[in-house]
Design a protein around this motif. Sequence first.
Motif, short mmCIF file in Angstrom:
data_model
loop_
_atom_site.label_atom_id
_atom_site.label_comp_id
_atom_site.label_asym_id
_atom_site.label_seq_id
_atom_site.Cartn_x
_atom_site.Cartn_y
_atom_site.Cartn_z
N LEU A 6 0.83 -1.21 0.00
CA LEU A 6 0.00 0.00 0.00
C LEU A 6 0.87 1.25 0.00
CD1 LEU A 6 -2.81 1.28 0.18
CD2 LEU A 6 -2.67 1.09 2.66
N TYR A 7 1.97 1.22 0.75
CA TYR A 7 2.89 2.36 0.80
C TYR A 7 3.48 2.65 -0.56
CZ TYR A 7 7.33 4.77 1.62
OH TYR A 7 8.40 5.64 1.55
N LEU A 8 3.93 1.60 -1.24
CA LEU A 8 4.53 1.79 -2.56
C LEU A 8 3.52 2.34 -3.56
CD1 LEU A 8 6.69 -1.47 -2.79
CD2 LEU A 8 7.46 0.86 -2.28
N VAL A 9 2.27 1.88 -3.46
CA VAL A 9 1.23 2.39 -4.35
C VAL A 9 0.96 3.87 -4.07
CG1 VAL A 9 -1.24 2.26 -4.89
CG2 VAL A 9 0.12 0.16 -4.71
N MET A 10 0.88 4.23 -2.79
CA MET A 10 0.61 5.62 -2.41
C MET A 10 1.75 6.55 -2.83
SD MET A 10 -2.39 5.65 -1.27
CE MET A 10 -2.50 7.33 -0.65
N CYS A 11 2.96 6.02 -2.90
CA CYS A 11 4.09 6.82 -3.40
C CYS A 11 4.06 6.93 -4.92
CB CYS A 11 5.42 6.18 -2.96
SG CYS A 11 5.76 6.31 -1.20
N LEU A 12 3.61 5.86 -5.57
CA LEU A 12 3.61 5.83 -7.04
C LEU A 12 2.55 6.74 -7.64
CD1 LEU A 12 4.59 4.50 -9.71
CD2 LEU A 12 2.87 2.72 -9.30
N LEU A 13 1.37 6.80 -7.02
CA LEU A 13 0.23 7.51 -7.61
C LEU A 13 0.49 8.98 -7.90
CD1 LEU A 13 -2.80 5.93 -5.71
CD2 LEU A 13 -1.85 5.32 -7.94
N PRO A 14 1.03 9.77 -6.94
CA PRO A 14 1.26 11.18 -7.28
C PRO A 14 2.26 11.38 -8.40
CG PRO A 14 2.25 10.65 -5.15
CD PRO A 14 1.39 9.48 -5.54
N GLY A 15 3.31 10.56 -8.43
CA GLY A 15 4.30 10.66 -9.50
C GLY A 15 3.70 10.35 -10.85
N LEU A 16 2.85 9.34 -10.89
CA LEU A 16 2.18 8.96 -12.13
C LEU A 16 1.30 10.09 -12.64
CD1 LEU A 16 1.82 6.51 -14.04
CD2 LEU A 16 -0.16 5.87 -12.65
N SER A 17 0.54 10.70 -11.74
CA SER A 17 -0.36 11.78 -12.15
C SER A 17 0.40 13.02 -12.60
CB SER A 17 -1.31 12.14 -10.99
OG SER A 17 -0.60 12.67 -9.89
N ILE A 18 1.52 13.30 -11.95
CA ILE A 18 2.34 14.46 -12.31
C ILE A 18 2.88 14.33 -13.73
CG2 ILE A 18 4.58 15.56 -11.86
CD1 ILE A 18 3.98 15.17 -8.86
N ILE A 19 3.34 13.13 -14.08
CA ILE A 19 3.86 12.90 -15.43
C ILE A 19 2.72 12.91 -16.44
CG2 ILE A 19 5.09 11.27 -16.92
CD1 ILE A 19 6.53 10.25 -14.40
N TYR A 20 1.59 12.33 -16.06
CA TYR A 20 0.42 12.28 -16.95
C TYR A 20 -0.03 13.68 -17.36
CZ TYR A 20 -4.43 11.33 -18.39
OH TYR A 20 -5.62 11.27 -19.08
N PHE A 21 -0.08 14.60 -16.40
CA PHE A 21 -0.52 15.96 -16.68
C PHE A 21 0.63 16.86 -17.15
CE2 PHE A 21 -3.91 14.79 -13.53
CZ PHE A 21 -4.98 14.87 -14.42
N ASN A 22 1.83 16.28 -17.29
CA ASN A 22 3.01 17.00 -17.77
C ASN A 22 3.31 18.23 -16.91
OD1 ASN A 22 5.20 17.14 -19.54
ND2 ASN A 22 4.16 18.59 -20.88
N ILE A 23 3.15 18.07 -15.60
CA ILE A 23 3.46 19.14 -14.66
C ILE A 23 4.95 19.17 -14.34
CG2 ILE A 23 3.02 20.00 -12.32
CD1 ILE A 23 0.27 18.65 -12.49
#
Length: 423
Positions: free
Chosen positions: A372-389
């Motif tokens: 669960l910890y690894l998923v919670m760390c992965l999600l914000p990074g994934l969204s940041i790249i997705y939105f090209n922020i």
Amino acid sequence: MQFIIETFNHYGYIVLLVALMLELIAVPLPGEALMTYCGYVIYTGKMNWVISVIAAAIGTIIGITISFFIGKSLGIGFFEKYGHYIHMNKQRLDKISNWFQKYGNKLLIVAYFIPGVRHITGYFSGITNVSYKKFAINAYLGAILWTTTFITLGKVLGPNWERYHLLLKKYLLIGSLIIAVMIMLIYIYKSHKQIVYEFVLKMLNNSLTIFHSFGKVKALIGTVVAVFLVFSTLVMGIIQDFLAQEFREFDELTRYIIVHVFDEDWGTAMRVFSNSANMYFLLFIILLTAIFIMIKGKNKLLELRFLTISFLGAVALSSMLRNIFHRIGPTGTEYTFPSAENIMAVVTYGFLTYLVIRYNRKLWINSLIISLYLVMCLLPGLSIIYFNIQYPSDVAAGYEFGFVWLSLSIIMLEVYRVLPKLR
């Protein structure tokens, strides 16, 4: 390679199965390139993804099982005599044998991603008398993971499979080596926990003897950590230009994969993912951690103190690093290297995860918490790249610095926990 591709175009699944089987017996065939090309063929609609993965996994499993039983039946004497025919001379054999007896069975899952290693893991599993059950669980799971990864990535890369294959292979190798090192370090710690503990106590005790003061020892440790952080930051700043070209390649490949895997329909989900690194939500996690400490903690005041230090330190560290590197992100409005969101997510969720694992003895719960910890760390990074922020390299650097600061915070917490016993 061209001959193999032409043959593959005619016989598809059979070539995939046979080629991977032969490679795992140690025949020098380009298995990873073939699987990536297979993914491209799936992209064109000429092959089926599920059948391809099954065929590739079966071929890999057959190959490594054959090598396991060959190693088990022939023994180490045979390979000392004839191993040079499959690129295993006596010197290399001795080194690999010593390494494998210590760590091999625990690294079978990631060994497939390491060139030269996957070709001999089956043999050395047999030679070192690893039980078939242990071998099969790790080796077969690794086979499925390896084949699925390259075939899927080939499908995602599509027409660009050849352009990105070598670059992708390099990053997967780096990631596999990091995981392998982590596994070995964990194994060494578990096997020699008492020795490590006694060494730390001895070092701390010597420090007490030298400085004649409990308070001075704490000041010394704090100074060492501060110096380490400062010099790590300066070194990273110096090598930034050197790594710039590497960043461009990494950013291009990662961005390409994420954009092609997650289409526009993922927009709403990605906005939800980004909230997992929202400062208000992270403060809520800090509050939960404080409550957990008050209920379960054995050194409540000390743990609360380090909870505060780790969180505020992460805020200060991320701000300091971004101003040192001065790297403008894709939006062109702010510094983004390293990603502050990912540093904060790693540290905030990580401190709570560590405390839960420290006070819980059930393995399945700890495994679930870590996942669960690894998923919670992965999600914000994934969204940041997705939105090209931010650039993917910003996100990766955020993870790296976040884990460094989190580990230092935990180490310091445990050191301060031990120090009173030495007074």
